[in-house]
Write a protein that holds these residues in place. Structure first.
Motif, PDB file in Angstrom:
ATOM      1  N   THR A   1       0.833  -1.024   0.010  1.00  0.00           N
ATOM      2  CA  THR A   1       0.051   0.072   0.067  1.00  0.00           C
ATOM      3  C   THR A   1       0.817   1.191  -0.062  1.00  0.00           C
ATOM      4  O   THR A   1       0.486   2.097  -0.761  1.00  0.00           O
ATOM      5  N   LEU A   2       1.892   1.086   0.910  1.00  0.00           N
ATOM      6  CA  LEU A   2       2.674   2.618   0.995  1.00  0.00           C
ATOM      7  C   LEU A   2       3.521   2.703  -0.174  1.00  0.00           C
ATOM      8  O   LEU A   2       3.668   3.737  -0.704  1.00  0.00           O
ATOM      9  N   LEU A   3       3.884   1.681  -0.814  1.00  0.00           N
ATOM     10  CA  LEU A   3       4.911   1.780  -2.056  1.00  0.00           C
ATOM     11  C   LEU A   3       3.967   1.849  -3.292  1.00  0.00           C
ATOM     12  O   LEU A   3       4.518   2.646  -4.423  1.00  0.00           O
ATOM     13  N   HIS A   4       2.902   1.549  -3.372  1.00  0.00           N
ATOM     14  CA  HIS A   4       2.156   1.252  -4.868  1.00  0.00           C
ATOM     15  C   HIS A   4       0.838   1.776  -4.937  1.00  0.00           C
ATOM     16  O   HIS A   4       0.197   1.946  -5.788  1.00  0.00           O
ATOM     17  N   GLY A   5       0.191   2.477  -3.574  1.00  0.00           N
ATOM     18  CA  GLY A   5      -1.151   2.982  -3.520  1.00  0.00           C
ATOM     19  C   GLY A   5      -2.067   2.441  -2.804  1.00  0.00           C
ATOM     20  O   GLY A   5      -1.967   1.165  -2.596  1.00  0.00           O
ATOM     21  N   MET A   6      -3.191   2.929  -2.622  1.00  0.00           N
ATOM     22  CA  MET A   6      -4.249   2.266  -1.554  1.00  0.00           C
ATOM     23  C   MET A   6      -5.264   1.379  -2.611  1.00  0.00           C
ATOM     24  O   MET A   6      -5.472   1.758  -3.808  1.00  0.00           O
ATOM     25  N   THR A   7      -5.807   0.591  -2.265  1.00  0.00           N
ATOM     26  CA  THR A   7      -6.935  -0.385  -2.688  1.00  0.00           C
ATOM     27  C   THR A   7      -7.929  -0.803  -1.390  1.00  0.00           C
ATOM     28  O   THR A   7      -7.556  -0.448  -0.239  1.00  0.00           O
ATOM     29  N   PRO A   8      -9.125  -1.369  -2.102  1.00  0.00           N
ATOM     30  CA  PRO A   8     -10.052  -1.405  -0.928  1.00  0.00           C
ATOM     31  C   PRO A   8      -9.412  -2.441  -0.060  1.00  0.00           C
ATOM     32  O   PRO A   8      -9.805  -2.566   1.219  1.00  0.00           O
ATOM     33  N   MET A   9      -8.609  -3.369  -0.306  1.00  0.00           N
ATOM     34  CA  MET A   9      -7.847  -4.596   0.456  1.00  0.00           C
ATOM     35  C   MET A   9      -6.874  -3.841   1.706  1.00  0.00           C
ATOM     36  O   MET A   9      -6.586  -4.578   2.451  1.00  0.00           O
ATOM     37  N   SER A  10      -6.568  -2.655   1.182  1.00  0.00           N
ATOM     38  CA  SER A  10      -5.649  -1.896   2.126  1.00  0.00           C
ATOM     39  C   SER A  10      -6.464  -1.788   3.461  1.00  0.00           C
ATOM     40  O   SER A  10      -5.617  -1.968   4.647  1.00  0.00           O
ATOM     41  N   ALA A  11      -7.513  -1.770   3.696  1.00  0.00           N
ATOM     42  CA  ALA A  11      -8.030  -1.664   4.979  1.00  0.00           C
ATOM     43  C   ALA A  11      -7.887  -2.916   5.665  1.00  0.00           C
ATOM     44  O   ALA A  11      -7.854  -2.766   6.802  1.00  0.00           O
ATOM     45  N   ILE A  12      -7.808  -4.103   5.108  1.00  0.00           N
ATOM     46  CA  ILE A  12      -7.711  -5.252   5.855  1.00  0.00           C
ATOM     47  C   ILE A  12      -6.220  -5.321   6.402  1.00  0.00           C
ATOM     48  O   ILE A  12      -5.851  -5.710   7.320  1.00  0.00           O
ATOM     49  N   GLY A  13      -5.193  -4.842   5.436  1.00  0.00           N
ATOM     50  CA  GLY A  13      -3.925  -4.826   5.985  1.00  0.00           C
ATOM     51  C   GLY A  13      -3.708  -4.118   7.201  1.00  0.00           C
ATOM     52  O   GLY A  13      -3.101  -4.250   8.100  1.00  0.00           O
ATOM     53  N   PHE A  14      -4.509  -2.835   7.228  1.00  0.00           N
ATOM     54  CA  PHE A  14      -4.227  -1.763   8.347  1.00  0.00           C
ATOM     55  C   PHE A  14      -5.086  -2.383   9.507  1.00  0.00           C
ATOM     56  O   PHE A  14      -4.349  -1.818  10.666  1.00  0.00           O
ATOM     57  N   VAL A  15      -6.146  -2.945   9.369  1.00  0.00           N
ATOM     58  CA  VAL A  15      -6.733  -3.226  10.517  1.00  0.00           C
ATOM     59  C   VAL A  15      -6.262  -4.429  11.110  1.00  0.00           C
ATOM     60  O   VAL A  15      -5.993  -4.508  12.468  1.00  0.00           O
ATOM     61  N   TYR A  16      -5.443  -5.244  10.497  1.00  0.00           N
ATOM     62  CA  TYR A  16      -4.683  -6.550  11.036  1.00  0.00           C
ATOM     63  C   TYR A  16      -3.262  -5.970  11.769  1.00  0.00           C
ATOM     64  O   TYR A  16      -2.921  -6.506  12.629  1.00  0.00           O
ATOM     65  N   PHE A  17      -2.679  -5.004  10.824  1.00  0.00           N
ATOM     66  CA  PHE A  17      -1.624  -4.423  11.405  1.00  0.00           C
ATOM     67  C   PHE A  17      -1.908  -3.728  13.010  1.00  0.00           C
ATOM     68  O   PHE A  17      -1.143  -3.863  13.923  1.00  0.00           O
ATOM     69  N   GLY A  18      -2.967  -3.009  13.034  1.00  0.00           N
ATOM     70  CA  GLY A  18      -3.573  -2.368  14.248  1.00  0.00           C
ATOM     71  C   GLY A  18      -3.606  -3.397  15.187  1.00  0.00           C
ATOM     72  O   GLY A  18      -2.982  -3.178  16.581  1.00  0.00           O
ATOM     73  N   SER A  19      -4.206  -4.528  14.959  1.00  0.00           N
ATOM     74  CA  SER A  19      -4.551  -5.813  16.010  1.00  0.00           C
ATOM     75  C   SER A  19      -3.299  -6.049  16.338  1.00  0.00           C
ATOM     76  O   SER A  19      -2.963  -6.305  17.454  1.00  0.00           O
ATOM     77  N   MET A  20      -2.419  -6.374  15.590  1.00  0.00           N
ATOM     78  CA  MET A  20      -0.917  -6.844  15.864  1.00  0.00           C
ATOM     79  C   MET A  20      -0.211  -6.030  16.799  1.00  0.00           C
ATOM     80  O   MET A  20       0.303  -6.418  17.721  1.00  0.00           O
ATOM     81  N   LEU A  21      -0.309  -4.690  16.486  1.00  0.00           N
ATOM     82  CA  LEU A  21       0.510  -3.661  17.203  1.00  0.00           C
ATOM     83  C   LEU A  21      -0.141  -3.733  18.892  1.00  0.00           C
ATOM     84  O   LEU A  21       0.507  -3.744  19.638  1.00  0.00           O
ATOM     85  N   ALA A  22      -1.469  -3.716  18.936  1.00  0.00           N
ATOM     86  CA  ALA A  22      -2.095  -3.762  20.123  1.00  0.00           C
ATOM     87  C   ALA A  22      -1.937  -5.107  20.861  1.00  0.00           C
ATOM     88  O   ALA A  22      -1.713  -4.868  22.193  1.00  0.00           O
ATOM     89  N   SER A  23      -1.690  -6.234  20.185  1.00  0.00           N
ATOM     90  CA  SER A  23      -1.512  -7.593  20.919  1.00  0.00           C
ATOM     91  C   SER A  23       0.043  -7.471  21.271  1.00  0.00           C
ATOM     92  O   SER A  23       0.395  -8.020  22.306  1.00  0.00           O
TER      93      SER A  23
END
Length: 137
Positions: free
Chosen positions: A78-100
């Motif tokens: 996402t950061l290198l090539h741009g946003m897609t609707p699937m980017s939301a999934i990457g960010f939500v799991y990234f957030g969950s990972m950081l919280a854990s």
């Protein structure tokens, strides 16, 4: 896979290094910048994002050591090539990972960003999973 090389690791320490590298990529990028990020146009990268987003749930159930690698690759794409609707999934799991990892403020930031991305794209396809995961963060 679709021109993307996934880091092969099973070590928690190696995974934590990759998490920190991803956080460094995001340090100068505000939520507003991300919400207004350019759209991904490369069809092979879009297909890779779709494929990676479909791997998330099976990986959680079968190979949790590889799960963070897929999440981090989605954020990186996402950061290198741009946003897609699937980017939301990457960010939500990234957030969950950081919280854990005890990084609650940052985890909340990316889970909240994912909700906003779902709204931006109006993607019903990603909304359910994004909302379900973000409500757990």
């Amino acid at each position: 896979m679709l021109g993307e090389n996934l880091h092969q690791t099973s070590s928690r320490d190696e995974t934590l290094i990759l998490v920190e590298e991803t956080k460094k990529m995001l340090i100068e990028v505000s939520d507003d910048d991300l919400l207004n990020y350019n759209l991904m146009t490369d069809s092979s990268k879009i297909m890779a994002m779709k494929f990676l987003s479909r791997l998330e749930v099976p990986l959680v159930m079968t190979n949790s050591d590889f799960f963070p690698i897929v999440v981090l690759q989605m954020v990186k794409l996402t950061l290198l090539h741009g946003m897609t609707p699937m980017s939301a999934i990457g960010f939500v799991y990234f957030g969950s990972m950081l919280a854990s990892l005890g990084q609650l403020r940052e985890g909340y930031r990316f889970a909240n960003l994912a909700k906003k991305l779902v709204q931006r794209f109006g993607s019903k396809e990603m909304a359910g999973e994004g909302i379900a995961i973000s409500s757990q963060t």
